[in-house]
Design an enzyme around this catalytic site. Structure first.
Site, PDB file in Angstrom:
ATOM      1  N   THR A 287      44.617 -11.137  29.310  1.00  0.00           N
ATOM      2  CA  THR A 287      44.193 -11.484  30.665  1.00  0.00           C
ATOM      3  C   THR A 287      42.684 -11.688  30.694  1.00  0.00           C
ATOM      4  OG1 THR A 287      43.595  -9.272  31.496  1.00  0.00           O
ATOM      5  CG2 THR A 287      45.942  -9.877  31.495  1.00  0.00           C
ATOM      6  N   ASP A 288      42.201 -12.291  31.757  1.00  0.00           N
ATOM      7  CA  ASP A 288      40.776 -12.244  32.026  1.00  0.00           C
ATOM      8  C   ASP A 288      40.449 -10.875  32.619  1.00  0.00           C
ATOM      9  OD1 ASP A 288      38.096 -12.961  32.324  1.00  0.00           O
ATOM     10  OD2 ASP A 288      38.578 -14.959  33.068  1.00  0.00           O
TER      11      ASP A 288
END
Length: 764
Positions: A287-288
Site C-alpha cells: 500500500t501507499d
C-alpha cells in the site's frame, strides 16, 4: 490383514515418492520459501506483511512512527522498514532481526530514492524532457549503486501516473502526459534500478506506483477522487503500468484514489484480476503510506472491514497503518479470511527477499567501504551533469542587438544573477530529495563566478521573497527559514545590481516544496513577489534571461510576451550550477522537449495534446459561436507537447511514404529530410504522430508513436525515417478488445505536436 498392510504401505510409499518428485521440481526459491514458512507461526507470517517507518527525522507521511521497533523486530512483527538511511544504522536493525528474532528473517529496507541518492539528478518530469531511455536507465543505475552501499535494497520508483492537470503537485514525479512515452521511460527506470539480477548488491528492487490512475485526481488536488470510464482507463492511463510490469518490476504500490467506487487498496479487480492474472505480475503489492487505515475516511468501514477488504484484494504489505498486524488474526478466527490468503501475502514478501539475496547475506546492502568511494564520486557527478543539461527546455530566445539571439551568453562583460535560488544549495534539488546532503552542492552563483573568473564579472542579488504572504512562503519552504530582509530592501538591491550589469539572469519560479506530494496549487502563475521583480528588471532596459525553476507546467503568458529568453531548467539537482552554466554560456546547447503541455491560463486545465475532438471543434487560435472554446482565451496552449528550441534552427521537408496503404501483416516507411538551417551544431527530437480518422469509438486528435534524436552540423541534412505497422494503430474498442480497425489515418511528423507535416494512408 498382512496383505492389506502391505498394500497400504505401498500406497504410502508411492505417495511419498510422488511428493518427493514434486518437491524436486520446485525451484530453489520455492523450496526455500516453503521450508521457511513451515517453521513460521501465524503471527510471524503476518509480521512479514508489516512495513513500518523508522523513528528518524525522515518523514513522508502522517502516521505515527513506532518508538518500540527493536522489540517488535525481536518478536517477528516487522517485515520491512522505510525512512532510515546509513549503513551503520541499518546494520543494527538488521542485526536484531537476524540474531535476536526466533527465525532470523532479514528486514527489507526501503526509501524514496526517486531521482538520486547523494548524486542528485533532476526531478523525473525534467528527465522525461530529454526523451532518453538510456539516460533514464543510467541515472537509476547510479542512484542504485549509491543507495545500495547505505543499506537500502528497495526504492519507491518509478512513478508513471499520467497527469494532465498541472495543479497536481506530483506531476513533478512522473514522466508527463503521454502514456506510451511514460511507459518507455518507466520501463527504463525499472531496468536501471533492478539490472539483470536483483541479487546483485549494487541494484535495488523497484516499486511501480501509484497503481492506478492517481494522476487523474479531480481538481488536481492530491489524494482526491478519480473517476473515468473503462475505455478511457485502458486507452489513456493503464499502458505505462503494464509496460513496467512487462519490464519485470519487483513490487507495485497501490494508489490513494478510488476506481469505479472502490479504493485501489481494496480493489480486487485492479490488484488481482488485471495485475496478477491478466498482466502476470509475480511480485508483491504494497500500500501507499497508511492507505488501509485511510479507507475508513473513504467510507468503507472500521479497521476490521478495511483490513479484510485489502487482503481480499490481494494486497500483500501494509505500509504504516499497522492494521494487518492488529486485525488479521482476529479476522481469521472469525473466518472472514483464510490462512491461505495470509500465506500468499507472506510468501510473496519472502520471495522478494530471496530474490534480493537477503537470505544469503542479510548485510549485502550495508557496504560502508564501497560507500566511501561510491557516494557522490566524480564519475557519478559527471554523468549527472551531462544528463541534467540534456533536460533543459529552451522556451524562447529572441534576437536582440546585432541580430543575434540573446542565448547563449558571451563569457564577458557584467552579469547580474538575481533570485532567491541563485545562491541556495537546497532549493534546486526539488521534491523527493529525501536522501541527499545538499551541503555538498555548489550554488549557481559559486559555479558561475568560478567559470567566468578572468573573463566576466558576476554579482548576485537575492531579489525577492518566494511570496508576499509569509504564511504561504513558509509552506513553500517547509523546513527552511525565509529571508529576514524586507521586500523593498531585496528589490532595491536587485535593481541596483541590474543597472550595473550588461545582462540580467533571473532564476525564479517555484520553491522545491511547491511541487511534489501534498503540494497542489490553484495558482500556477509566477508568485506576485517574483512577477513584480521580473517586471521591474525588464523596466531597467537591460536584456533579461529567465531561468525557470519549476516542477510543473506554469502559466507564463506575461513572461512569454515580455522576457526575451526563457530557459526551463526545472529542479536540476546536485549538478545544477555546472549544467546551467554549460548551457547558458553555450558549451552545450539545450535539447529538451516538453512532455507536458503549458497552458495560457489555469482555466484551461486539464489541457493535453492527445485530447479527443468534439462534435463542434474549433481551431486552436480561433473563436466561433456555438463551438467548443472559451470567450476570453483561445484553446491553444502556451507551449505544446513536444516543444523545445535550441541554439540553431531546422527545416523539415514534406513527408514521403513508401506506400499509401498498410495491411495487418505489412509496414510502410515514413521519411522526412531534416536540415540544420542555423550557424551552430544542434540536436532536436523528430516526432511521429498518428490519428485514426474513422473508428468504432472516438479517438484522440494525435498520438505519439515514435521519436528520434537527430544531431546536425550547420547546413547538414539527414533523412529521418519511421516504420509504421498495424500494431502501432491498435486501441481498446467499446468491448475492451485490443484491435486495429481498417480505415483512413493521418500521419504527422514534426519537432513538436503542433508544428507538423501531414500525410495520409489507409489500413486495409
Amino acid at each position: 490383514m498382512k496383505t492389506i498392510v502391505r498394500t497400504c504401505t505401498s500406497a504410502f510409499l508411492a505417495a511419498m515418492a510422488l511428493v518427493s518428485c514434486q518437491k524436486q521440481q520446485l525451484s530453489p526459491e520455492e523450496q526455500f520459501v516453503n521450508d521457511l514458512m513451515q517453521k513460521m507461526t501465524l503471527a510471524e507470517k503476518i509480521g512479514q506483511t508489516n512495513l513500518l517507518p523508522a523513528p528518524t527525522n525522515i518523514f513522508t507521511g502522517i502516521s505515527e512512527q513506532s518508538q518500540d521497533m527493536f522489540n517488535q523486530i525481536r518478536e517477528g512483527k516487522v517485515g520491512s522498514i522505510l525512512n532510515i538511511k546509513g549503513a551503520d544504522a541499518i546494520r543494527e536493525y538488521q542485526r536484531i532481526a537476524v540474531e535476536e528474532s526466533r527465525l532470523g528473517i532479514p528486514i527489507l529496507f526501503g526509501l524514496d530514492v526517486i531521482h538520486g541518492y547523494q548524486t542528485e539528478f533532476p526531478i523525473p518530469l525534467a528527465v522525461s524532457c530529454a526523451w532518453d531511455t538510456v539516460g533514464v536507465k543510467l541515472s537509476a543505475q547510479i542512484a542504485a549503486r549509491e543507495a545500495s552501499t547505505d543499506g537500502i535494497a528497495w526504492t519507491y520508483s518509478p512513478m508513471v501516473d499520467i497527469c494532465r492537470d498541472a495543479r497536481w503537485g506530483r506531476i513533478a514525479e512522473g514522466n508527463g502526459e503521454d502514456p506510451w512515452l511514460s511507459g518507455l521511460l518507466g520501463a527504463a527506470y525499472v531496468k536501471g534500478w533492478q539490472g539483470d539480477d536483483l541479487s546483485d548488491p549494487q541494484t535495488l528492487m523497484a516499486c511501480l506506483k501509484h497503481y492506478a490512475l492517481y494522476g487523474a485526481a479531480e481538481s488536481g488536488r492530491d489524494y482526491n477522487t478519480t473517476d473515468m470510464s473503462e475505455n478511457r482507463m485502458f486507452n489513456e492511463y493503464l499502458l505505462p503500468y503494464q509496460m513496467c510490469v512487462e519490464a519485470g518490476v519487483g513490487s507495485v504500490m497501490t494508489s490513494f484514489n478510488d476506481i469505479n467506487g472502490t479504493p485501489a487498496t481494496a480493489n480486487k479487480w485492479l490488484q488481482d484480476d488485471l495485475l496478477r492474472k491478466q498482466w502476470k505480475f509475480d511480485g508483491f503489492v504494497v500500500t501507499d503510506y497508511g492507505a488501509i487505515r485511510e479507507m475508513k475516511a473513504h467510507g468503507l468501514g472500521d479497521d476490521d472491514v478495511v483490513t479484510e477488504r485489502a487482503l481480499n484484494a490481494t494486497v500483500d504489505m501494509d505500509m504504516c497503518s499497522e492494521l494487518y498486524i492488529t486485525q488479521l488474526e482476529k479476522l481469521l478466527a472469525e473466518k472472514r479470511i483464510t490462512e491461505k490468503q495470509i500465506d500468499d501475502a507472506c510468501r510473496r514478501v519472502l520471495q522478494a527477499k530471496y530474490r534480493l539475496g537477503l537470505f544469503d547475506d542479510p548485510y549485502r546492502y550495508n557496504d560502508g567501504e564501497r560507500g566511501k568511494t561510491e557516494l557522490f564520486k566524480a564519475e557519478n557527478r559527471e554523468a549527472a551533469r551531462q544528463i541534467t543539461a540534456s533536460t533543459f527546455v529552451l522556451l524562447k530566445n529572441d534576437t536582440i542587438a546585432a541580430h543575434y539571439p540573446l542565448l547563449p551568453l558571451p563569457k564577458r562583460g557584467r552579469i547580474a544573477l538575481i533570485g532567491p535560488m541563485a545562491n541556495n544549495q537546497s532549493q534546486l534539488r526539488g521534491c523527493w530529495s529525501v536522501p541527499s546532503d545538499h551541503t555538498q552542492y555548489s550554488t549557481i552563483f559559486e559555479v558561475m563566478k568560478q567559470r567566468l573568473e578572468g573573463k566576466a564579472e558576476v554579482r548576485y542579488a537575492e531579489g525577492c521573497h518566494y511570496s508576499y504572504d509569509p504564511v504561504l512562503e513558509q509552506r513553500f519552504l517547509w523546513t527552511e527559514a525565509p529571508s529576514p530582509r524586507s521586500h523593498k530592501e531585496l528589490l532595491d538591491e536587485a535593481l541596483a545590481t541590474a543597472r550595473w550589469a550588461d545582462v540580467v539572469v533571473a532564476i525564479l519560479g517555484e520553491a522545491k516544496e511547491m511541487t511534489g506530494e501534498a503540494a497542489s496549487m490553484c495558482n500556477i502563475e509566477m508568485q506576485a513577489s517574483q512577477h513584480d521583480l521580473l517586471e521591474a528588471l525588464v523596466k531597467t532596459g537591460k536584456p533579461v534571461v529567465l531561468l525557470l525553476a519549476n516542477g510543473r507546467p506554469m502559466v507564463l503568458k506575461w513572461e512569454q510576451e515580455n522576457i526575451p529568453a526563457i530557459l526551463d531548467v526545472w529542479f536540476p539537482g546536485s549538478e545544477a550550477g555546472d549544467a546551467i552554466c554549460d548551457v547558458l554560456f553555450g558549451d552545450k546547447a539545450p535539447q529538451g522537449h516538453l512532455t507536458t503541455t503549458f497552458p495560457q491560463h489555469v482555466g484551461q486545465v486539464p489541457i493535453y495534446y492527445n485530447h479527443k475532438n468534439t462534435g463542434r471543434p474549433i481551431g486552436e487560435n480561433d473563436y466561433g459561436k456555438f463551438t467548443s472554446g472559451y470567450l476570453d482565451v483561445t484553446n491553444a496552449p502556451l507551449y505544446p507537447f513536444g516543444y523545445g528550441l535550441t541554439y540553431t534552427t531546422f527545416k523539415m521537408s514534406d513527408i514521403r511514404l513508401s506506400s499509401s496503404t498498410l495491411t495487418a501483416n505489412s509496414s510502410l516507411t515514413a521519411s522526412v529530410t531534416l536540415t540544420n538551417t542555423g550557424k551552430r551544431e544542434g540536436t532536436t527530437i523528430v516526432q511521429l504522430y498518428t490519428r485514426d480518422l474513422a473508428a468504432s469509438v472516438t479517438r484522440p486528435v494525435q498520438e505519439l508513436k515514435g521519436f528520434k534524436h537527430v544531431t546536425l552540423q550547420p547546413g547538414e541534412s539527414q533523412e529521418v525515417s519511421f516504420e509504421v505497422n498495424a500494431e502501432m494503430l491498435k486501441f481498446y474498442n467499446a468491448q475492451l478488445q485490443y484491435v486495429c480497425e481498417p480505415g483512413d489515418f493521418d500521419l504527422m511528423i514534426g519537432l513538436d505536436c503542433r508544428d507538423v507535416k501531414h500525410a495520409a494512408f489507409a489500413l486495409k
